[in-house]
Design a protein around this motif. Sequence first.
Motif, PDB file in Angstrom:
ATOM      1  N   TYR A  66      17.247 -25.185  15.101  1.00 52.49           N
ATOM      2  CA  TYR A  66      17.344 -23.866  14.244  1.00 52.49           C
ATOM      3  C   TYR A  66      16.797 -22.729  14.781  1.00 52.49           C
ATOM      4  O   TYR A  66      15.723 -22.421  14.443  1.00 52.49           O
ATOM      5  CB  TYR A  66      17.095 -23.886  12.903  1.00 52.49           C
ATOM      6  N   PRO A  67      16.896 -22.248  16.142  1.00 53.40           N
ATOM      7  CA  PRO A  67      15.892 -21.342  16.760  1.00 53.40           C
ATOM      8  C   PRO A  67      16.299 -19.997  16.358  1.00 53.40           C
ATOM      9  O   PRO A  67      17.398 -19.648  15.950  1.00 53.40           O
ATOM     10  CB  PRO A  67      16.567 -21.318  18.225  1.00 53.40           C
ATOM     11  N   PHE A  97      22.999 -15.892  13.142  1.00 51.98           N
ATOM     12  CA  PHE A  97      22.735 -17.130  12.177  1.00 51.98           C
ATOM     13  C   PHE A  97      22.819 -18.269  12.967  1.00 51.98           C
ATOM     14  O   PHE A  97      23.386 -18.444  14.216  1.00 51.98           O
ATOM     15  CB  PHE A  97      24.074 -17.037  11.295  1.00 51.98           C
ATOM     16  N   THR A  98      22.199 -19.395  12.667  1.00 48.69           N
ATOM     17  CA  THR A  98      22.070 -20.737  13.199  1.00 48.69           C
ATOM     18  C   THR A  98      22.583 -21.574  12.048  1.00 48.69           C
ATOM     19  O   THR A  98      21.895 -21.538  10.945  1.00 48.69           O
ATOM     20  CB  THR A  98      20.859 -21.234  13.825  1.00 48.69           C
ATOM     21  N   TYR A  99      23.567 -22.611  12.052  1.00 46.15           N
ATOM     22  CA  TYR A  99      24.027 -23.280  11.082  1.00 46.15           C
ATOM     23  C   TYR A  99      24.543 -24.725  11.308  1.00 46.15           C
ATOM     24  O   TYR A  99      24.836 -24.942  12.558  1.00 46.15           O
ATOM     25  CB  TYR A  99      25.237 -22.484  10.392  1.00 46.15           C
ATOM     26  N   ALA A 100      24.588 -25.416  10.458  1.00 38.92           N
ATOM     27  CA  ALA A 100      24.863 -26.960  10.481  1.00 38.92           C
ATOM     28  C   ALA A 100      26.239 -27.096   9.753  1.00 38.92           C
ATOM     29  O   ALA A 100      26.769 -28.008   9.693  1.00 38.92           O
ATOM     30  CB  ALA A 100      23.852 -27.901  10.122  1.00 38.92           C
ATOM     31  N   SER A 101      26.749 -26.104   9.085  1.00 37.50           N
ATOM     32  CA  SER A 101      28.030 -26.126   8.339  1.00 37.50           C
ATOM     33  C   SER A 101      28.746 -24.920   8.377  1.00 37.50           C
ATOM     34  O   SER A 101      27.868 -23.740   8.712  1.00 37.50           O
ATOM     35  CB  SER A 101      27.619 -26.648   6.634  1.00 37.50           C
ATOM     36  N   GLN A 102      29.965 -24.838   7.872  1.00 34.99           N
ATOM     37  CA  GLN A 102      30.711 -23.428   7.867  1.00 34.99           C
ATOM     38  C   GLN A 102      29.987 -22.563   6.880  1.00 34.99           C
ATOM     39  O   GLN A 102      29.571 -23.000   5.742  1.00 34.99           O
ATOM     40  CB  GLN A 102      31.908 -23.866   7.523  1.00 34.99           C
ATOM     41  N   TYR A 118      34.498 -13.878   4.167  1.00 34.89           N
ATOM     42  CA  TYR A 118      34.716 -13.996   5.326  1.00 34.89           C
ATOM     43  C   TYR A 118      34.425 -15.440   5.392  1.00 34.89           C
ATOM     44  O   TYR A 118      33.123 -15.771   5.159  1.00 34.89           O
ATOM     45  CB  TYR A 118      33.913 -13.081   6.352  1.00 34.89           C
ATOM     46  N   ILE A 119      34.958 -16.206   5.975  1.00 37.62           N
ATOM     47  CA  ILE A 119      34.634 -17.692   6.279  1.00 37.62           C
ATOM     48  C   ILE A 119      34.456 -17.945   8.027  1.00 37.62           C
ATOM     49  O   ILE A 119      35.647 -17.703   8.382  1.00 37.62           O
ATOM     50  CB  ILE A 119      35.663 -18.676   5.644  1.00 37.62           C
ATOM     51  N   ASN A 120      33.410 -18.291   8.252  1.00 42.79           N
ATOM     52  CA  ASN A 120      33.114 -18.156   9.765  1.00 42.79           C
ATOM     53  C   ASN A 120      33.853 -19.578  10.010  1.00 42.79           C
ATOM     54  O   ASN A 120      33.891 -20.716   9.462  1.00 42.79           O
ATOM     55  CB  ASN A 120      31.766 -18.620   9.918  1.00 42.79           C
ATOM     56  N   PRO A 121      34.882 -19.469  11.087  1.00 43.76           N
ATOM     57  CA  PRO A 121      35.562 -20.469  11.692  1.00 43.76           C
ATOM     58  C   PRO A 121      34.961 -21.688  12.263  1.00 43.76           C
ATOM     59  O   PRO A 121      35.497 -22.825  12.330  1.00 43.76           O
ATOM     60  CB  PRO A 121      36.487 -19.890  12.615  1.00 43.76           C
ATOM     61  N   ASN A 122      33.674 -21.369  12.825  1.00 41.72           N
ATOM     62  CA  ASN A 122      32.863 -22.557  13.268  1.00 41.72           C
ATOM     63  C   ASN A 122      32.119 -23.530  12.195  1.00 41.72           C
ATOM     64  O   ASN A 122      31.847 -22.891  11.442  1.00 41.72           O
ATOM     65  CB  ASN A 122      32.002 -22.064  14.440  1.00 41.72           C
ATOM     66  N   SER A 123      32.150 -24.813  12.513  1.00 41.60           N
ATOM     67  CA  SER A 123      31.274 -25.716  11.678  1.00 41.60           C
ATOM     68  C   SER A 123      29.799 -25.685  11.792  1.00 41.60           C
ATOM     69  O   SER A 123      29.081 -26.191  11.034  1.00 41.60           O
ATOM     70  CB  SER A 123      32.028 -26.983  11.645  1.00 41.60           C
ATOM     71  N   ASP A 124      29.258 -25.458  13.237  1.00 45.85           N
ATOM     72  CA  ASP A 124      28.078 -25.704  13.468  1.00 45.85           C
ATOM     73  C   ASP A 124      27.867 -24.843  14.631  1.00 45.85           C
ATOM     74  O   ASP A 124      28.636 -25.006  15.628  1.00 45.85           O
ATOM     75  CB  ASP A 124      27.610 -26.940  13.567  1.00 45.85           C
ATOM     76  N   ASN A 125      26.465 -24.493  14.957  1.00 46.39           N
ATOM     77  CA  ASN A 125      25.930 -23.873  16.292  1.00 46.39           C
ATOM     78  C   ASN A 125      24.654 -24.300  16.575  1.00 46.39           C
ATOM     79  O   ASN A 125      23.799 -23.619  17.188  1.00 46.39           O
ATOM     80  CB  ASN A 125      26.102 -22.437  16.395  1.00 46.39           C
ATOM     81  N   ASP A 149      22.733 -27.121   0.638  1.00 47.58           N
ATOM     82  CA  ASP A 149      21.548 -26.533   0.793  1.00 47.58           C
ATOM     83  C   ASP A 149      20.879 -26.591   2.176  1.00 47.58           C
ATOM     84  O   ASP A 149      20.653 -27.983   2.557  1.00 47.58           O
ATOM     85  CB  ASP A 149      20.664 -26.681  -0.425  1.00 47.58           C
ATOM     86  N   GLY A 150      19.995 -25.838   2.615  1.00 43.55           N
ATOM     87  CA  GLY A 150      19.436 -25.757   3.925  1.00 43.55           C
ATOM     88  C   GLY A 150      20.199 -25.830   5.280  1.00 43.55           C
ATOM     89  O   GLY A 150      19.473 -26.256   6.121  1.00 43.55           O
ATOM     90  N   SER A 151      21.317 -25.510   5.169  1.00 47.57           N
ATOM     91  CA  SER A 151      22.461 -25.731   6.292  1.00 47.57           C
ATOM     92  C   SER A 151      22.145 -24.582   7.477  1.00 47.57           C
ATOM     93  O   SER A 151      23.172 -24.728   8.296  1.00 47.57           O
ATOM     94  CB  SER A 151      23.554 -26.084   5.759  1.00 47.57           C
ATOM     95  N   TYR A 152      21.700 -23.545   6.910  1.00 49.32           N
ATOM     96  CA  TYR A 152      21.554 -22.448   7.853  1.00 49.32           C
ATOM     97  C   TYR A 152      20.108 -21.531   7.844  1.00 49.32           C
ATOM     98  O   TYR A 152      19.505 -21.743   6.850  1.00 49.32           O
ATOM     99  CB  TYR A 152      22.595 -21.385   7.620  1.00 49.32           C
ATOM    100  N   ILE A 153      20.159 -20.601   8.882  1.00 50.15           N
ATOM    101  CA  ILE A 153      19.019 -19.663   8.776  1.00 50.15           C
ATOM    102  C   ILE A 153      19.752 -18.266   9.332  1.00 50.15           C
ATOM    103  O   ILE A 153      20.697 -18.480  10.019  1.00 50.15           O
ATOM    104  CB  ILE A 153      17.798 -20.137   9.469  1.00 50.15           C
TER     105      ILE A 153
END
Length: 198
Positions: A66-67, A97-102, A118-125, A149-153
């Motif tokens: 999560y950089p 955003f850095t995320y581990a889920s949509q 808006y639902i981001n189409p990617n599931s993680d980055n 919970d805790g899936s993004y910054i």
Amino acid sequence: MKKINTILLSVFLLVFAIYVPAQAITIDFEDIPDLTSVDDFYASLGIHFENAISLTAGFSLNEIDYPPSSGNVAVGDDWAPILLTFDNPAENIFAHFTYASQLTFTAWNDAGDIIGTYINPNSDNLGSSELISLNFSGVSKLQIAGEWDGSYIMDDLNYELNQHVPVPEPATMFLFGSGLIGVAGLGFGRKKLSSKES
């Protein structure tokens, strides 16, 4: 004649020059201590946070997965979706955003009506940061939710606040303008009358 021109220009500026441009704001979160609930930390910038906590790279944040997009500090959700509340309607909202889920973004206006989702189409980055821009305007509240919970910054939040300016109704503007022109006409008439008497 110069005085009448000045009065007419003043009337025009008072009555018709009502536009106030939006105020662009950027928050990089670098000034907030680690593991601090963000809440009203940025209230002076017209924004309030719920369920957001500051995370510092190398301490409370795994910066490899999560950089932050800039600096060392970002915010993450604190056991519930982050809710942003704006003092004035906002637009041109974007952040990294850095995320581990949509991610799902839901926006409301002042009346409490949903104005966009808006639902981001990617599931993680994981390991990178993505700029997400929201094309909503008139946003009073914005919710940012991951699938758990805790899936993004979030980092480098940008938004523009529209300034509330009371806009007089047309009849009021007409009456006000007519009154000022009438006062200017009286002054002009008196000046002509006094110069004829001399």
